[in-house]
Design a protein around this motif. Structure first.
Motif, PDB file in Angstrom:
ATOM      1  N   PRO A 127      51.480  50.507   4.216  1.00 50.36           N
ATOM      2  CA  PRO A 127      50.878  49.032   4.898  1.00 50.36           C
ATOM      3  C   PRO A 127      52.182  47.917   5.541  1.00 50.36           C
ATOM      4  O   PRO A 127      52.429  47.525   4.726  1.00 50.36           O
ATOM      5  CB  PRO A 127      49.286  48.869   4.756  1.00 50.36           C
ATOM      6  CG  PRO A 127      49.234  49.951   3.642  1.00 50.36           C
ATOM      7  CD  PRO A 127      50.193  50.655   3.660  1.00 50.36           C
ATOM      8  N   GLY A 128      51.568  47.855   7.025  1.00 47.61           N
ATOM      9  CA  GLY A 128      52.652  46.816   7.256  1.00 47.61           C
ATOM     10  C   GLY A 128      54.411  46.508   7.351  1.00 47.61           C
ATOM     11  O   GLY A 128      54.722  45.738   7.733  1.00 47.61           O
ATOM     12  N   VAL A 129      54.766  48.049   6.860  1.00 43.74           N
ATOM     13  CA  VAL A 129      55.768  48.545   6.875  1.00 43.74           C
ATOM     14  C   VAL A 129      56.627  48.656   8.275  1.00 43.74           C
ATOM     15  O   VAL A 129      57.774  47.591   8.134  1.00 43.74           O
ATOM     16  CB  VAL A 129      56.393  50.285   6.365  1.00 43.74           C
ATOM     17  CG1 VAL A 129      57.922  49.907   6.087  1.00 43.74           C
ATOM     18  CG2 VAL A 129      56.005  49.243   4.083  1.00 43.74           C
ATOM     19  N   THR A 130      55.773  49.231   9.195  1.00 46.05           N
ATOM     20  CA  THR A 130      56.523  49.476  10.427  1.00 46.05           C
ATOM     21  C   THR A 130      56.589  47.931  11.446  1.00 46.05           C
ATOM     22  O   THR A 130      57.099  47.734  12.300  1.00 46.05           O
ATOM     23  CB  THR A 130      55.750  50.176  11.430  1.00 46.05           C
ATOM     24  OG1 THR A 130      55.051  51.192  10.720  1.00 46.05           O
ATOM     25  CG2 THR A 130      55.838  50.146  12.913  1.00 46.05           C
ATOM     26  N   ALA A 131      55.411  47.015  11.243  1.00 45.16           N
ATOM     27  CA  ALA A 131      55.683  45.444  11.769  1.00 45.16           C
ATOM     28  C   ALA A 131      56.658  44.253  11.449  1.00 45.16           C
ATOM     29  O   ALA A 131      57.234  44.152  12.143  1.00 45.16           O
ATOM     30  CB  ALA A 131      54.296  45.027  11.193  1.00 45.16           C
ATOM     31  N   ARG A 132      56.292  44.846   9.704  1.00 45.82           N
ATOM     32  CA  ARG A 132      58.152  44.421   9.429  1.00 45.82           C
ATOM     33  C   ARG A 132      59.411  44.619   9.590  1.00 45.82           C
ATOM     34  O   ARG A 132      60.583  44.059  10.360  1.00 45.82           O
ATOM     35  CB  ARG A 132      58.145  44.356   7.772  1.00 45.82           C
ATOM     36  CG  ARG A 132      57.209  43.497   7.196  1.00 45.82           C
ATOM     37  CD  ARG A 132      57.346  43.401   5.889  1.00 45.82           C
ATOM     38  NE  ARG A 132      57.819  44.427   4.944  1.00 45.82           N
ATOM     39  CZ  ARG A 132      56.691  45.266   4.008  1.00 45.82           C
ATOM     40  NH1 ARG A 132      55.799  44.951   4.741  1.00 45.82           N
ATOM     41  NH2 ARG A 132      56.772  46.123   3.338  1.00 45.82           N
ATOM     42  N   LEU A 133      59.678  46.657   9.950  1.00 47.98           N
ATOM     43  CA  LEU A 133      61.106  46.904  10.463  1.00 47.98           C
ATOM     44  C   LEU A 133      61.114  46.292  12.729  1.00 47.98           C
ATOM     45  O   LEU A 133      61.929  45.764  12.950  1.00 47.98           O
ATOM     46  CB  LEU A 133      61.038  48.180  10.665  1.00 47.98           C
ATOM     47  CG  LEU A 133      60.842  48.890   9.506  1.00 47.98           C
ATOM     48  CD1 LEU A 133      60.624  49.916   9.625  1.00 47.98           C
ATOM     49  CD2 LEU A 133      62.250  48.588   8.768  1.00 47.98           C
ATOM     50  N   ARG A 134      60.202  46.343  12.504  1.00 49.00           N
ATOM     51  CA  ARG A 134      59.728  45.575  14.220  1.00 49.00           C
ATOM     52  C   ARG A 134      60.577  44.353  14.306  1.00 49.00           C
ATOM     53  O   ARG A 134      61.052  43.801  15.410  1.00 49.00           O
ATOM     54  CB  ARG A 134      58.395  46.020  14.893  1.00 49.00           C
ATOM     55  CG  ARG A 134      58.149  47.573  14.951  1.00 49.00           C
ATOM     56  CD  ARG A 134      56.859  47.782  15.320  1.00 49.00           C
ATOM     57  NE  ARG A 134      56.830  48.903  16.323  1.00 49.00           N
ATOM     58  CZ  ARG A 134      55.841  49.425  16.394  1.00 49.00           C
ATOM     59  NH1 ARG A 134      54.676  49.002  16.721  1.00 49.00           N
ATOM     60  NH2 ARG A 134      55.606  50.568  16.510  1.00 49.00           N
ATOM     61  N   ARG A 135      60.225  43.489  13.133  1.00 51.98           N
ATOM     62  CA  ARG A 135      59.931  42.229  13.221  1.00 51.98           C
ATOM     63  C   ARG A 135      61.997  41.481  13.088  1.00 51.98           C
ATOM     64  O   ARG A 135      62.091  40.651  13.262  1.00 51.98           O
ATOM     65  CB  ARG A 135      59.172  40.998  12.004  1.00 51.98           C
ATOM     66  CG  ARG A 135      58.628  40.085  12.822  1.00 51.98           C
ATOM     67  CD  ARG A 135      57.661  39.368  11.736  1.00 51.98           C
ATOM     68  NE  ARG A 135      57.364  40.023  10.770  1.00 51.98           N
ATOM     69  CZ  ARG A 135      56.491  40.477  10.162  1.00 51.98           C
ATOM     70  NH1 ARG A 135      55.007  40.433  10.738  1.00 51.98           N
ATOM     71  NH2 ARG A 135      56.419  41.384   8.610  1.00 51.98           N
ATOM     72  N   ALA A 136      62.319  42.245  12.415  1.00 50.92           N
ATOM     73  CA  ALA A 136      63.302  42.199  11.494  1.00 50.92           C
ATOM     74  C   ALA A 136      64.257  42.913  12.606  1.00 50.92           C
ATOM     75  O   ALA A 136      64.404  43.992  12.590  1.00 50.92           O
ATOM     76  CB  ALA A 136      63.493  42.969   9.691  1.00 50.92           C
ATOM     77  N   LYS A 137      66.289  42.173  13.519  1.00 52.36           N
ATOM     78  CA  LYS A 137      66.536  42.960  13.899  1.00 52.36           C
ATOM     79  C   LYS A 137      68.042  43.361  13.168  1.00 52.36           C
ATOM     80  O   LYS A 137      68.228  41.687  12.563  1.00 52.36           O
ATOM     81  CB  LYS A 137      66.309  42.479  15.371  1.00 52.36           C
ATOM     82  CG  LYS A 137      64.801  42.360  15.895  1.00 52.36           C
ATOM     83  CD  LYS A 137      64.887  43.722  15.829  1.00 52.36           C
ATOM     84  CE  LYS A 137      63.497  44.174  16.706  1.00 52.36           C
ATOM     85  NZ  LYS A 137      62.804  45.278  16.340  1.00 52.36           N
ATOM     86  N   GLU A 138      68.507  44.420  13.274  1.00 55.04           N
ATOM     87  CA  GLU A 138      70.070  43.831  12.699  1.00 55.04           C
ATOM     88  C   GLU A 138      70.804  43.787  13.568  1.00 55.04           C
ATOM     89  O   GLU A 138      70.434  43.249  14.802  1.00 55.04           O
ATOM     90  CB  GLU A 138      69.739  45.529  12.804  1.00 55.04           C
ATOM     91  CG  GLU A 138      69.509  46.885  11.890  1.00 55.04           C
ATOM     92  CD  GLU A 138      70.071  45.283  10.221  1.00 55.04           C
ATOM     93  OE1 GLU A 138      71.406  44.952   9.763  1.00 55.04           O
ATOM     94  OE2 GLU A 138      69.192  45.825   9.306  1.00 55.04           O
ATOM     95  N   PRO A 139      71.781  43.284  13.772  1.00 56.08           N
ATOM     96  CA  PRO A 139      72.986  42.439  14.692  1.00 56.08           C
ATOM     97  C   PRO A 139      73.113  43.277  16.233  1.00 56.08           C
ATOM     98  O   PRO A 139      72.785  42.902  16.942  1.00 56.08           O
ATOM     99  CB  PRO A 139      74.292  42.036  13.816  1.00 56.08           C
ATOM    100  CG  PRO A 139      73.528  41.821  12.211  1.00 56.08           C
ATOM    101  CD  PRO A 139      72.093  42.475  12.595  1.00 56.08           C
ATOM    102  N   GLY A 140      72.997  44.232  15.418  1.00 57.31           N
ATOM    103  CA  GLY A 140      73.631  45.507  16.748  1.00 57.31           C
ATOM    104  C   GLY A 140      71.847  46.030  17.604  1.00 57.31           C
ATOM    105  O   GLY A 140      72.248  45.685  18.990  1.00 57.31           O
ATOM    106  N   GLU A 141      70.555  45.859  17.365  1.00 55.68           N
ATOM    107  CA  GLU A 141      69.454  45.807  17.807  1.00 55.68           C
ATOM    108  C   GLU A 141      69.824  44.123  18.640  1.00 55.68           C
ATOM    109  O   GLU A 141      69.482  44.517  20.010  1.00 55.68           O
ATOM    110  CB  GLU A 141      68.240  45.750  17.076  1.00 55.68           C
ATOM    111  CG  GLU A 141      68.104  46.872  16.113  1.00 55.68           C
ATOM    112  CD  GLU A 141      66.854  46.838  14.919  1.00 55.68           C
ATOM    113  OE1 GLU A 141      66.460  47.617  15.084  1.00 55.68           O
ATOM    114  OE2 GLU A 141      67.249  46.220  13.980  1.00 55.68           O
TER     115      GLU A 141
END
Length: 75
Positions: free
Chosen positions: A3-17
């Motif tokens: 739970p919450g992993v997808t939300a954290r991944l969407r929130r944090a962006k890599e420089p390339g993103e």
């Protein structure tokens, strides 16, 4: 996924993103500018949409996720 992993991944962006998001925003801005420039009496909604799509393709868009829609006037 936990739970919450997808939300954290969407929130944090890599420089390339972030670069990709900025590039996409520039492409969309060009499309919107072309659509505004195409607006005139007698120009159809289809023609305005085509101007937007043409401008976005000319700046590197490789397609659309959703149909380009332009709507105006009374229905």
């Amino acid at each position: 996924l936990a739970p919450g992993v997808t939300a954290r991944l969407r929130r944090a962006k890599e420089p390339g993103e972030l670069d990709a998001i900025r590039a996409a925003a520039r492409i969309v801005e060009a499309g919107m500018a072309a659509a505004r420039a195409a607006l005139a009496p007698g120009v159809t909604e289809l023609e305005v949409a085509a101007a937007a799509e043409r401008a976005m393709r000319a700046r590197g868009s490789d397609g659309r996720v959703f149909e380009t829609k332009v709507e105006s006037g009374p229905r």
